[in-house]
Design a protein around this motif. Sequence first.
Motif, PDB file in Angstrom:
ATOM      1  N   LYS A 105      65.826 -43.126  60.547  1.00  0.00           N
ATOM      2  CA  LYS A 105      66.078 -44.549  60.271  1.00  0.00           C
ATOM      3  C   LYS A 105      64.803 -45.282  59.870  1.00  0.00           C
ATOM      4  N   THR A 106      63.782 -45.178  60.717  1.00  0.00           N
ATOM      5  CA  THR A 106      62.509 -45.856  60.434  1.00  0.00           C
ATOM      6  C   THR A 106      61.844 -45.276  59.191  1.00  0.00           C
ATOM      7  N   MET A 107      61.924 -43.962  59.035  1.00  0.00           N
ATOM      8  CA  MET A 107      61.309 -43.304  57.882  1.00  0.00           C
ATOM      9  C   MET A 107      61.951 -43.776  56.575  1.00  0.00           C
ATOM     10  N   MET A 108      63.281 -43.919  56.569  1.00  0.00           N
ATOM     11  CA  MET A 108      63.977 -44.369  55.361  1.00  0.00           C
ATOM     12  C   MET A 108      63.617 -45.816  55.042  1.00  0.00           C
ATOM     13  N   ALA A 109      63.514 -46.652  56.079  1.00  0.00           N
ATOM     14  CA  ALA A 109      63.135 -48.046  55.849  1.00  0.00           C
ATOM     15  C   ALA A 109      61.746 -48.131  55.224  1.00  0.00           C
ATOM     16  N   ASN A 110      60.813 -47.338  55.724  1.00  0.00           N
ATOM     17  CA  ASN A 110      59.460 -47.329  55.167  1.00  0.00           C
ATOM     18  C   ASN A 110      59.437 -46.776  53.745  1.00  0.00           C
ATOM     19  N   ALA A 111      60.285 -45.796  53.469  1.00  0.00           N
ATOM     20  CA  ALA A 111      60.355 -45.225  52.124  1.00  0.00           C
ATOM     21  C   ALA A 111      60.856 -46.262  51.118  1.00  0.00           C
ATOM     22  N   ILE A 112      61.796 -47.111  51.542  1.00  0.00           N
ATOM     23  CA  ILE A 112      62.286 -48.185  50.664  1.00  0.00           C
ATOM     24  C   ILE A 112      61.149 -49.147  50.347  1.00  0.00           C
ATOM     25  N   GLY A 113      60.355 -49.501  51.377  1.00  0.00           N
ATOM     26  CA  GLY A 113      59.200 -50.368  51.151  1.00  0.00           C
ATOM     27  C   GLY A 113      58.232 -49.764  50.145  1.00  0.00           C
ATOM     28  N   SER A 114      57.968 -48.480  50.277  1.00  0.00           N
ATOM     29  CA  SER A 114      57.071 -47.794  49.331  1.00  0.00           C
ATOM     30  C   SER A 114      57.645 -47.805  47.921  1.00  0.00           C
ATOM     31  N   MET A 115      58.952 -47.533  47.811  1.00  0.00           N
ATOM     32  CA  MET A 115      59.605 -47.502  46.505  1.00  0.00           C
ATOM     33  C   MET A 115      59.527 -48.863  45.810  1.00  0.00           C
ATOM     34  N   LEU A 116      59.687 -49.932  46.593  1.00  0.00           N
ATOM     35  CA  LEU A 116      59.648 -51.293  46.038  1.00  0.00           C
ATOM     36  C   LEU A 116      58.227 -51.840  45.917  1.00  0.00           C
ATOM     37  N   LYS A 117      57.243 -51.029  46.398  1.00  0.00           N
ATOM     38  CA  LYS A 117      55.828 -51.446  46.390  1.00  0.00           C
ATOM     39  C   LYS A 117      55.622 -52.759  47.149  1.00  0.00           C
ATOM     40  N   LYS A 118      56.279 -52.833  48.311  1.00  0.00           N
ATOM     41  CA  LYS A 118      56.170 -54.010  49.158  1.00  0.00           C
ATOM     42  C   LYS A 118      55.657 -53.614  50.540  1.00  0.00           C
ATOM     43  N   ARG A 119      55.044 -54.578  51.211  1.00  0.00           N
ATOM     44  CA  ARG A 119      54.642 -54.346  52.589  1.00  0.00           C
ATOM     45  C   ARG A 119      55.851 -54.438  53.516  1.00  0.00           C
ATOM     46  N   MET A 120      55.699 -53.869  54.706  1.00  0.00           N
ATOM     47  CA  MET A 120      56.751 -53.919  55.718  1.00  0.00           C
ATOM     48  C   MET A 120      56.349 -54.920  56.794  1.00  0.00           C
ATOM     49  N   LEU A 121      57.282 -55.768  57.169  1.00  0.00           N
ATOM     50  CA  LEU A 121      57.081 -56.646  58.318  1.00  0.00           C
ATOM     51  C   LEU A 121      57.966 -56.109  59.434  1.00  0.00           C
ATOM     52  N   LEU A 122      57.353 -55.365  60.350  1.00  0.00           N
ATOM     53  CA  LEU A 122      58.080 -54.737  61.443  1.00  0.00           C
ATOM     54  C   LEU A 122      58.193 -55.699  62.626  1.00  0.00           C
ATOM     55  N   ILE A 123      59.415 -55.901  63.092  1.00  0.00           N
ATOM     56  CA  ILE A 123      59.663 -56.746  64.260  1.00  0.00           C
ATOM     57  C   ILE A 123      60.371 -55.911  65.311  1.00  0.00           C
ATOM     58  N   ASN A 124      59.725 -55.729  66.447  1.00  0.00           N
ATOM     59  CA  ASN A 124      60.370 -55.073  67.569  1.00  0.00           C
ATOM     60  C   ASN A 124      61.156 -56.135  68.314  1.00  0.00           C
ATOM     61  N   TYR A 125      62.458 -56.182  68.067  1.00  0.00           N
ATOM     62  CA  TYR A 125      63.269 -57.309  68.525  1.00  0.00           C
ATOM     63  C   TYR A 125      63.208 -57.544  70.035  1.00  0.00           C
ATOM     64  N   PRO A 126      63.285 -56.495  70.877  1.00  0.00           N
ATOM     65  CA  PRO A 126      63.216 -56.746  72.324  1.00  0.00           C
ATOM     66  C   PRO A 126      61.907 -57.408  72.751  1.00  0.00           C
ATOM     67  N   SER A 127      60.812 -57.196  71.974  1.00  0.00           N
ATOM     68  CA  SER A 127      59.516 -57.769  72.342  1.00  0.00           C
ATOM     69  C   SER A 127      59.478 -59.282  72.165  1.00  0.00           C
ATOM     70  N   LEU A 128      60.458 -59.820  71.413  1.00  0.00           N
ATOM     71  CA  LEU A 128      60.492 -61.272  71.230  1.00  0.00           C
ATOM     72  C   LEU A 128      60.857 -61.973  72.526  1.00  0.00           C
ATOM     73  N   GLY A 129      61.499 -61.227  73.419  1.00  0.00           N
ATOM     74  CA  GLY A 129      61.821 -61.771  74.742  1.00  0.00           C
ATOM     75  C   GLY A 129      62.673 -63.016  74.668  1.00  0.00           C
ATOM     76  N   LYS A 130      62.311 -64.010  75.460  1.00  0.00           N
ATOM     77  CA  LYS A 130      63.108 -65.235  75.550  1.00  0.00           C
ATOM     78  C   LYS A 130      62.458 -66.387  74.793  1.00  0.00           C
ATOM     79  N   MET A 131      61.691 -66.047  73.751  1.00  0.00           N
ATOM     80  CA  MET A 131      61.098 -67.100  72.933  1.00  0.00           C
ATOM     81  C   MET A 131      62.223 -67.915  72.304  1.00  0.00           C
ATOM     82  N   GLU A 132      61.899 -69.120  71.835  1.00  0.00           N
ATOM     83  CA  GLU A 132      62.913 -69.982  71.219  1.00  0.00           C
ATOM     84  C   GLU A 132      63.467 -69.271  69.996  1.00  0.00           C
ATOM     85  N   ALA A 133      64.636 -68.661  70.151  1.00  0.00           N
ATOM     86  CA  ALA A 133      65.168 -67.730  69.167  1.00  0.00           C
ATOM     87  C   ALA A 133      65.286 -68.329  67.763  1.00  0.00           C
TER      88      ALA A 133
END
Length: 216
Positions: free
Chosen positions: A147-175
């Motif tokens: 899953k993660t590998m395919m997402a990164n491959a799409i970024g490479s194909m589009l020549k774009k950077r990846m903005l990775l967000i680990n959703y559980p790490s957001l915790g209880k911030m103002e969603a």
Amino acid sequence: DPYSGVARHHYTVGSLLQLFCSGFEDQIKHRSYFYKSSVLVRENIIKLAETWGEDLSMIEVSLDRRMLDFIVGLDTELNELVEGSHLYMPTVQVDQVILPEEQKNVIIQHAANFEAFSKARRSLGFEDVIQYSGMLMLFFGKSGTGKTMMANAIGSMLKKRMLLINYPSLGKMEADLVIKFIFREAKMQDAVLFFDECESIVMSRDKLSGSGINLL
């Protein structure tokens, strides 16, 4: 402030119109840039003071610190602003991803054709009808299925950077504020937004207690 001659930290809509418009007629024409439906306000590029019943020209306008940093070229580390985030250039190539060929081709074709779809939508005038934009892909499966590998491959194909967000790490911030900030950041960086460990986002609405899928 052109209205009072007093130095102030925030400009009003009226003072900005006076600064950048050539005359009164031009000011009236460009008031729409400060409407709530305008790109500047909708995309949180500027913020209008919360007031009720006040004339638009008297409302104060502010620019948040992250947007100011971006405009003047200060590349603030995103992980200093949002816990569990990481902006990087992917190195995985599509031919390195091991997936059934048919599934892999569907993913690649959707990603590769999205820009053409966006141009066609603009040229046909559908942007006023279809309010949402962007493309969403949901990858699911057991750990190690690519899953993660395919997402990164799409970024490479589009020549774009990846903005990775680990959703559980957001915790209880103002969603709502955090989600808007993340999407704006991805747009500013022209990056592919990748939510990792996002089960809580895509649960059914019946199981959610408020935000999650509705925010997105």
